[in-house]
Design a protein around this motif. Sequence first.
Motif, PDB file in Angstrom:
ATOM      1  N   ALA A   1      52.124 -15.584  54.216  1.00  0.00           N
ATOM      2  CA  ALA A   1      53.479 -16.047  53.846  1.00  0.00           C
ATOM      3  C   ALA A   1      54.457 -14.877  53.668  1.00  0.00           C
ATOM      4  O   ALA A   1      55.543 -14.893  54.248  1.00  0.00           O
ATOM      5  CB  ALA A   1      53.423 -16.913  52.593  1.00  0.00           C
ATOM      6  N   PRO A   2      54.094 -13.823  52.898  1.00  0.00           N
ATOM      7  CA  PRO A   2      55.047 -12.725  52.737  1.00  0.00           C
ATOM      8  C   PRO A   2      55.298 -11.969  54.033  1.00  0.00           C
ATOM      9  O   PRO A   2      56.407 -11.502  54.260  1.00  0.00           O
ATOM     10  CB  PRO A   2      54.361 -11.800  51.728  1.00  0.00           C
ATOM     11  CG  PRO A   2      53.295 -12.581  51.103  1.00  0.00           C
ATOM     12  CD  PRO A   2      52.881 -13.616  52.095  1.00  0.00           C
ATOM     13  N   VAL A   3      54.281 -11.876  54.910  1.00  0.00           N
ATOM     14  CA  VAL A   3      54.465 -11.137  56.153  1.00  0.00           C
ATOM     15  C   VAL A   3      55.470 -11.846  57.051  1.00  0.00           C
ATOM     16  O   VAL A   3      56.391 -11.231  57.595  1.00  0.00           O
ATOM     17  CB  VAL A   3      53.121 -10.952  56.892  1.00  0.00           C
ATOM     18  CG1 VAL A   3      53.340 -10.316  58.252  1.00  0.00           C
ATOM     19  CG2 VAL A   3      52.187 -10.090  56.066  1.00  0.00           C
ATOM     20  N   SER A   4      55.330 -13.180  57.168  1.00  0.00           N
ATOM     21  CA  SER A   4      56.285 -13.899  58.020  1.00  0.00           C
ATOM     22  C   SER A   4      57.684 -13.850  57.407  1.00  0.00           C
ATOM     23  O   SER A   4      58.672 -13.688  58.128  1.00  0.00           O
ATOM     24  CB  SER A   4      55.823 -15.336  58.258  1.00  0.00           C
ATOM     25  OG  SER A   4      55.468 -15.940  57.059  1.00  0.00           O
ATOM     26  N   ALA A   5      57.779 -13.949  56.070  1.00  0.00           N
ATOM     27  CA  ALA A   5      59.096 -13.852  55.427  1.00  0.00           C
ATOM     28  C   ALA A   5      59.714 -12.488  55.702  1.00  0.00           C
ATOM     29  O   ALA A   5      60.898 -12.378  56.033  1.00  0.00           O
ATOM     30  CB  ALA A   5      58.959 -14.074  53.921  1.00  0.00           C
TER      31      ALA A   5
ATOM     32  N   ALA B   1      64.268  -9.381  61.136  1.00  0.00           N
ATOM     33  CA  ALA B   1      64.929  -9.805  62.368  1.00  0.00           C
ATOM     34  C   ALA B   1      66.363 -10.231  62.092  1.00  0.00           C
ATOM     35  O   ALA B   1      67.286  -9.893  62.836  1.00  0.00           O
ATOM     36  CB  ALA B   1      64.145 -10.945  63.006  1.00  0.00           C
ATOM     37  N   SER B   2      66.575 -10.950  60.964  1.00  0.00           N
ATOM     38  CA  SER B   2      67.925 -11.450  60.714  1.00  0.00           C
ATOM     39  C   SER B   2      68.852 -10.320  60.270  1.00  0.00           C
ATOM     40  O   SER B   2      70.052 -10.380  60.503  1.00  0.00           O
ATOM     41  CB  SER B   2      67.895 -12.566  59.683  1.00  0.00           C
ATOM     42  OG  SER B   2      67.632 -12.031  58.431  1.00  0.00           O
TER      43      SER B   2
ATOM     44  N   THR C   1      62.308 -12.498  44.662  1.00  0.00           N
ATOM     45  CA  THR C   1      62.562 -11.339  45.516  1.00  0.00           C
ATOM     46  C   THR C   1      61.783 -11.463  46.815  1.00  0.00           C
ATOM     47  O   THR C   1      60.659 -11.946  46.827  1.00  0.00           O
ATOM     48  CB  THR C   1      62.133 -10.029  44.821  1.00  0.00           C
ATOM     49  OG1 THR C   1      60.839 -10.200  44.262  1.00  0.00           O
ATOM     50  CG2 THR C   1      63.103  -9.638  43.731  1.00  0.00           C
ATOM     51  N   VAL C   2      62.389 -11.021  47.924  1.00  0.00           N
ATOM     52  CA  VAL C   2      61.700 -10.964  49.212  1.00  0.00           C
ATOM     53  C   VAL C   2      61.938  -9.580  49.790  1.00  0.00           C
ATOM     54  O   VAL C   2      63.077  -9.113  49.832  1.00  0.00           O
ATOM     55  CB  VAL C   2      62.249 -12.038  50.187  1.00  0.00           C
ATOM     56  CG1 VAL C   2      61.704 -11.818  51.583  1.00  0.00           C
ATOM     57  CG2 VAL C   2      61.876 -13.427  49.717  1.00  0.00           C
ATOM     58  N   SER C   3      60.873  -8.906  50.198  1.00  0.00           N
ATOM     59  CA  SER C   3      61.063  -7.590  50.810  1.00  0.00           C
ATOM     60  C   SER C   3      61.557  -7.798  52.234  1.00  0.00           C
ATOM     61  O   SER C   3      61.018  -8.617  52.973  1.00  0.00           O
ATOM     62  CB  SER C   3      59.756  -6.790  50.784  1.00  0.00           C
ATOM     63  OG  SER C   3      58.765  -7.456  51.523  1.00  0.00           O
ATOM     64  N   CYS C   4      62.629  -7.074  52.603  1.00  0.00           N
ATOM     65  CA  CYS C   4      63.287  -7.336  53.889  1.00  0.00           C
ATOM     66  C   CYS C   4      63.053  -6.234  54.909  1.00  0.00           C
ATOM     67  O   CYS C   4      62.900  -6.510  56.091  1.00  0.00           O
ATOM     68  CB  CYS C   4      64.780  -7.495  53.697  1.00  0.00           C
ATOM     69  SG  CYS C   4      65.211  -8.966  52.801  1.00  0.00           S
TER      70      CYS C   4
ATOM     71  N   ARG D   1      72.193  -9.359  62.338  1.00  0.00           N
ATOM     72  CA  ARG D   1      73.320  -9.531  61.418  1.00  0.00           C
ATOM     73  C   ARG D   1      73.669 -10.992  61.186  1.00  0.00           C
ATOM     74  O   ARG D   1      74.788 -11.432  61.465  1.00  0.00           O
ATOM     75  CB  ARG D   1      74.550  -8.780  61.928  1.00  0.00           C
ATOM     76  CG  ARG D   1      74.291  -7.307  62.055  1.00  0.00           C
ATOM     77  CD  ARG D   1      75.498  -6.550  62.535  1.00  0.00           C
ATOM     78  NE  ARG D   1      75.144  -5.142  62.653  1.00  0.00           N
ATOM     79  CZ  ARG D   1      75.060  -4.324  61.626  1.00  0.00           C
ATOM     80  NH1 ARG D   1      75.323  -4.738  60.421  1.00  0.00           N
ATOM     81  NH2 ARG D   1      74.709  -3.069  61.810  1.00  0.00           N
ATOM     82  N   THR D   2      72.703 -11.733  60.687  1.00  0.00           N
ATOM     83  CA  THR D   2      72.962 -13.119  60.318  1.00  0.00           C
ATOM     84  C   THR D   2      74.014 -13.156  59.202  1.00  0.00           C
ATOM     85  O   THR D   2      74.038 -12.275  58.347  1.00  0.00           O
ATOM     86  CB  THR D   2      71.660 -13.754  59.800  1.00  0.00           C
ATOM     87  OG1 THR D   2      70.617 -13.408  60.674  1.00  0.00           O
ATOM     88  CG2 THR D   2      71.760 -15.254  59.720  1.00  0.00           C
TER      89      THR D   2
END
Lengths: 182, 104
Positions: B78-82, B88-89, A138-141, B93-94
Amino acid sequence: MKRGTRQTVEKANASTLPRWKKWLPHPLLSLVLWGVWLLLNNTLAPGHLVLGAILAWLIPLLTSSFWPEKVCLRRPGVLLRFIGVVLWDILVANVVVARLILLPSKRLQPGFVTIELDIRHPLGISLLANTISLTPGTVSCDLSADRRQLLVHGLHITDAHQTIDEIKQRYERPLQEIFESC
Amino acid sequence: MLEIILAVLVLVGAVFTLIGSIGLYKLPDFYMRLHGPTKATTLGVGAILVASALYFSFKEETVSLHEVLVTLFLFITAPVSAHLMAKASLHIRTRMESHTQNKP
């Protein structure tokens, strides 16, 4: 007579406490900075102990306007157990995700889930988002503007409700206990 | 004995980092590709860092704890950049895989 002296002592305490807070606004942050300084230098030499202590005192003092709310940890036991659970989950996450990556991509079922947040503390929310990104698939978006909903992308989601329940039970509950008690 | 442990740790780290890179190459859309690097870095780099801490602690006979800091910073960044890349994407609307469930 005795009551009088006790009252003056209490009054003195009450007036020294704010001054103490003024000179050491974030004791926890200072402690962390000191630890980081010693780790960076990889030493326990007396010179670095002193220099680190000075920096750990000065930096929070100079930047205290950037830290409006005080960070406090009421339940260190819960925090330690939480860290343990997260580290274990990271280990499992890596194996699970490695297997998913090596499977044919067509069989993956990616998807988004929206988590209704019960936790309100800003630091708690950011820690929850971080934890979600570090753990299984999971990745928080995105966090909604009112900080009530967290959008999460899953690499392989078979049951959205189960995923949401797991995150809420495993991560949000303990974080809430740690931060809401302030 | 120490050498065996170190070798295993370095190998495990390398394998997981490799699998993360394979994921980056092979997964079909941007959001899925994010998973490879964020996960692989944690265990892959983690294992290599543990190996490094052990090696230097035994070689120089003082406890080497630099690596704890590297791990800490990695787990924070790592989680912050992800998160920022995903945000952003979503904004621009990637393209996402057609069978993605519950598209926002």
